[in-house]
Each structure stands twice: as C-alpha cells, then as structure tokens.
Design an enzyme around this catalytic site. Structure first.
Site, mmCIF file in Angstrom:
data_model
loop_
_atom_site.group_PDB
_atom_site.id
_atom_site.type_symbol
_atom_site.label_atom_id
_atom_site.label_comp_id
_atom_site.label_asym_id
_atom_site.label_seq_id
_atom_site.Cartn_x
_atom_site.Cartn_y
_atom_site.Cartn_z
ATOM 1 N N ARG A 234 1.370 0.346 12.039
ATOM 2 C CA ARG A 234 2.678 1.001 12.154
ATOM 3 C C ARG A 234 2.564 2.514 11.971
ATOM 4 O O ARG A 234 3.319 3.278 12.561
ATOM 5 C CB ARG A 234 3.656 0.409 11.131
ATOM 6 C CG ARG A 234 4.131 -0.982 11.469
ATOM 7 C CD ARG A 234 5.267 -1.413 10.560
ATOM 8 N NE ARG A 234 4.827 -1.543 9.189
ATOM 9 C CZ ARG A 234 4.419 -2.676 8.632
ATOM 10 N NH1 ARG A 234 4.361 -3.772 9.354
ATOM 11 N NH2 ARG A 234 4.056 -2.721 7.374
ATOM 12 N N ASN A 235 1.615 2.929 11.143
ATOM 13 C CA ASN A 235 1.421 4.359 10.935
ATOM 14 C C ASN A 235 0.872 5.021 12.198
ATOM 15 O O ASN A 235 1.296 6.114 12.579
ATOM 16 C CB ASN A 235 0.486 4.592 9.755
ATOM 17 C CG ASN A 235 1.105 4.142 8.448
ATOM 18 O OD1 ASN A 235 1.965 4.791 7.892
ATOM 19 N ND2 ASN A 235 0.663 2.992 7.953
ATOM 20 N N GLU B 197 4.467 3.596 5.607
ATOM 21 C CA GLU B 197 4.118 4.135 4.297
ATOM 22 C C GLU B 197 3.503 5.531 4.379
ATOM 23 O O GLU B 197 3.625 6.329 3.444
ATOM 24 C CB GLU B 197 3.136 3.188 3.588
ATOM 25 C CG GLU B 197 3.702 1.815 3.254
ATOM 26 C CD GLU B 197 4.656 1.832 2.070
ATOM 27 O OE1 GLU B 197 4.934 2.923 1.532
ATOM 28 O OE2 GLU B 197 5.135 0.745 1.691
ATOM 29 N N ASP C 288 -10.975 0.414 5.792
ATOM 30 C CA ASP C 288 -9.525 0.442 5.942
ATOM 31 C C ASP C 288 -9.088 1.624 6.798
ATOM 32 O O ASP C 288 -8.162 1.534 7.613
ATOM 33 C CB ASP C 288 -8.872 0.513 4.553
ATOM 34 C CG ASP C 288 -7.531 -0.192 4.499
ATOM 35 O OD1 ASP C 288 -7.076 -0.702 5.540
ATOM 36 O OD2 ASP C 288 -6.922 -0.233 3.415
ATOM 37 N N GLY D 16 -8.086 -3.824 2.063
ATOM 38 C CA GLY D 16 -9.213 -3.774 2.986
ATOM 39 C C GLY D 16 -8.743 -3.721 4.424
ATOM 40 O O GLY D 16 -7.541 -3.780 4.709
ATOM 41 N N LYS E 23 -5.127 6.683 3.532
ATOM 42 C CA LYS E 23 -5.542 6.407 4.913
ATOM 43 C C LYS E 23 -4.345 6.254 5.844
ATOM 44 O O LYS E 23 -4.459 6.469 7.057
ATOM 45 C CB LYS E 23 -6.450 5.181 4.967
ATOM 46 C CG LYS E 23 -5.890 3.906 4.364
ATOM 47 C CD LYS E 23 -5.108 3.064 5.328
ATOM 48 C CE LYS E 23 -4.574 1.805 4.658
ATOM 49 N NZ LYS E 23 -3.717 0.994 5.532
ATOM 50 N N LYS F 278 0.840 -1.199 0.000
ATOM 51 C CA LYS F 278 0.000 0.000 0.000
ATOM 52 C C LYS F 278 0.876 1.251 0.000
ATOM 53 O O LYS F 278 1.617 1.501 0.958
ATOM 54 C CB LYS F 278 -0.916 0.004 1.226
ATOM 55 C CG LYS F 278 -1.852 -1.195 1.277
ATOM 56 C CD LYS F 278 -2.675 -1.215 2.546
ATOM 57 C CE LYS F 278 -3.615 -2.413 2.583
ATOM 58 N NZ LYS F 278 -4.430 -2.459 3.823
ATOM 59 N N ALA G 19 -2.231 -8.096 9.863
ATOM 60 C CA ALA G 19 -1.646 -9.435 9.798
ATOM 61 C C ALA G 19 -1.731 -10.148 11.142
ATOM 62 O O ALA G 19 -1.911 -11.363 11.208
ATOM 63 C CB ALA G 19 -0.191 -9.337 9.345
#
Length: 335
Positions: free
Chosen positions: A255-256, A281, A244, A136, A191, A105, A140
């Site tokens: 992580r964001n 990201e 999402d 979506g 997002k 992404k 993980a």
C-alpha cells in the site's frame, strides 16, 4: 491453541489461514459487518482476496469478549492508530495471562511509541507474557495463497519468541527468531517511508537503476536511525531489515508503494493526502521520524525521509525533490 486475531483485513485473514493450517483455533474480531459475513457465511474475504476460498473453521465476530475468551494468544493486525484503544477495551476482559503477538507496523498515533512499548504501557506483566512481534518480508496476498514466506518472531524473551515461532511455522511459512526488538520494529516502520519513495520514482517513470539506488541508500539510512535508537546493525542485513525493505519497495501489493506511485503519477501529493482512505503507515511514519531527527542532535542525515516529508507535507514537486537528492554534495558511500 486458540488465537484471537484483532482485525478482519488482509493480514488478519492471511495469518488466520496459516494458524488454521497448523491446527489451531482462530477467531477474528472486526467491526465491518460485510467482512464478518463474508468470512462466516461465504467463507471468503472478497474485499481483499477475490479468488480465495477460506476454510469453514476460520470464523469472525464483532464481539471482542467472545474473541479473546479462552485465547492463549492475541494477534494484533489492526492499524497502529487503533491498537492502544483496543487494548484498553481488552484489559478488563482478560482472565488469564496471554501472549500478545504484534503484526502492526508503525508507531502509536498519540505517543509515537513503538508497538511493543505501546502494548506494555497498557497491559502489565501480570496480564501478559513477554511481547512478540511478527515481522519480515511478507504480503498477505501471497501468504493466503500459501506461497513460500520467511519472517521473524522478535521478542526480548527467547523462550516466548521460540513459542511463537513454533505456533506459526509450517511447510510454506518459515519463522526465525530474533531478540532485537528495537531494530526490527524501527526497521518495519522506516521501510514504509522508503516504499513510498519507491512508488514515487516508479510513478515518475524511473527504472531499475533508480530503485536499486533508493533501496541501497534507504537501507543505509534506516540502519543509521535504528542504531541511534539502540538497534543492532546486523539486524538490517536480515529479514526484518533488507528483506522487508526489498519486498515493500518492489511489490504492487504494498500500500505504501501504491500511495507513492499515485503521487508520482499526479506529480503532487495534495490530492492523495486529501482523499486517501487506505491505511498507509509510511505517511504517518515519515512525519514521526522527520520530526524526531529535526528535534534532536543525533548527528545523522535522513535525506530520503526528508524528501518524502517535503512531498507529503509541503506539497513539493516529486520531480524537483528527486533532482535535489541527486545534486546533494558528493561524499563517500559509507556516509
């Protein structure tokens, strides 16, 4: 079916288990010897999942050639900045047409292309089937535990989208289809920036009211940007939009969100930007979108992206940036 998975990280491992549960042969390609040994010898991926025992039929290798040999599908789970160069290595190894499934992404590091466009710029129609993106609300950490999840198989080609839908779908992993590649991919990237902002406000100590406002206005902002690029508005009210967005802005697995939380707690981004080694990201995406809007007359405002940009790239005080957002000129909600 054999599925070659590029990556040995958390998402690669989670999706490998889904595919393995569905009876498919999976092989993961990685460059980290410890992760490869964990998967092959200890049947785990301890770096990402402390208490998950993987099936012995999930295997990994450092050989790209072995990974893609006889593969019907190639699943991309590596960070976006490595996608192009990895595909260039794969190109001469392809013997038959395969379906590329993108689960990364963000944007191409060098061209700022969406991932599907990046894939098509490296591999031709003679080498691959129509590209599919798997997008979506999914972490993980929950997928690998077989916690109920729903995502979208997104492709310009309905037949290929349905093919990938069947490949992944089972009793805990439900896959819908969509043909709005532009909307889904821009939403999946955008997002992450909103999630950084969500982490910042959490780190600053703000509560549920603040996050609800951020997510709602973030959805409005990302849909405006997506539609400028050619997306369908309704996409942003589905799994690849609000779904999402909500999970990424609300979960400690993101992580964001974690990056934003660290910045909020430290009240400056300088230390994070200097020392961060994790893939986040949203940091890169923020600059891509900000620069794009600044250099074009789109006729839209992106105040949240602009605010995150000020914090990340100009080391502005998060507290002061939040205050400036609240003190903007008043307007109707739809604008």
């Amino acid at each position: 079916m054999k599925v070659a998975i590029l990556g040995t990280g958390s998402w690669a491992t989670g999706l490998a288990r889904v595919l393995n549960d569905n009876g498919h042969q999976v092989m993961l390609y990685g460059i980290n010897p410890d992760e490869i040994d964990d998967i092959n010898i200890r049947h785990c991926n301890y770096k990402y999942f402390k208490d998950v025992q993987l099936e012995e039929t999930i295997v990994a290798t450092s050989s790209l050639e072995m990974t893609i040999k006889d593969a019907h599908y190639i699943l991309i789970t590596i960070p976006t900045q490595f996608v192009r160069e990895t595909l260039q290595k794969i190109k001469p190894l392809l013997k038959e047409k395969v379906t590329i499934i993108n689960a990364a992404k963000g944007f191409d590091m060098n061209t700022n292309m969406r991932m599907s466009d990046t894939i098509r710029s490296v591999l031709t129609e003679d080498e691959i089937n129509p590209v599919v993106s798997l997008i979506g609300p999914s972490h993980a950490e929950e997928v690998v535990e077989r916690i109920l999840t729903a995502v979208c198989s997104v492709s310009l080609d309905e037949t290929t989208a349905k093919d990938v839908q069947k490949l992944f779908s089972n009793h805990y992993f439900r896959v819908y289809t969509s043909n709005d590649e532009i909307g889904a991919e821009y939403g999946a990237a955008y997002k992450n920036v909103i999630a950084v902002a969500s982490g910042v406000i959490a780190g600053l100590g703000y509560g549920d009211n603040t996050r609800a406002a951020l997510i709602t206005r973030g959805l409005h902002e990302m849909s405006l940007y997506g539609m400028i690029k050619g997306a369908k508005q309704e996409t942003y009210f589905g799994l690849t939009g609000i779904g999402d967005l909500v999970v990424t802005c609300s979960s400690v697995h993101s992580r964001n969100f974690q990056a934003g939380y660290e910045i909020g707690q430290s009240h400056r981004a300088l230390d994070f930007m200097t020392h961060n080694t994790k893939t986040c990201e949203g940091v890169r995406t923020c600059k891509v979108i900000h620069d794009d809007v600044m250099s074009h007359d789109y006729g839209i405002e992106t105040p949240i992206v602009d605010a995150v940009y000020e914090v990340l790239y100009k080391n502005a005080s998060p507290q002061e940036v939040v205050a400036s957002l609240m003190n903007r000129d008043l307007k109707p909600e739809q604008l």
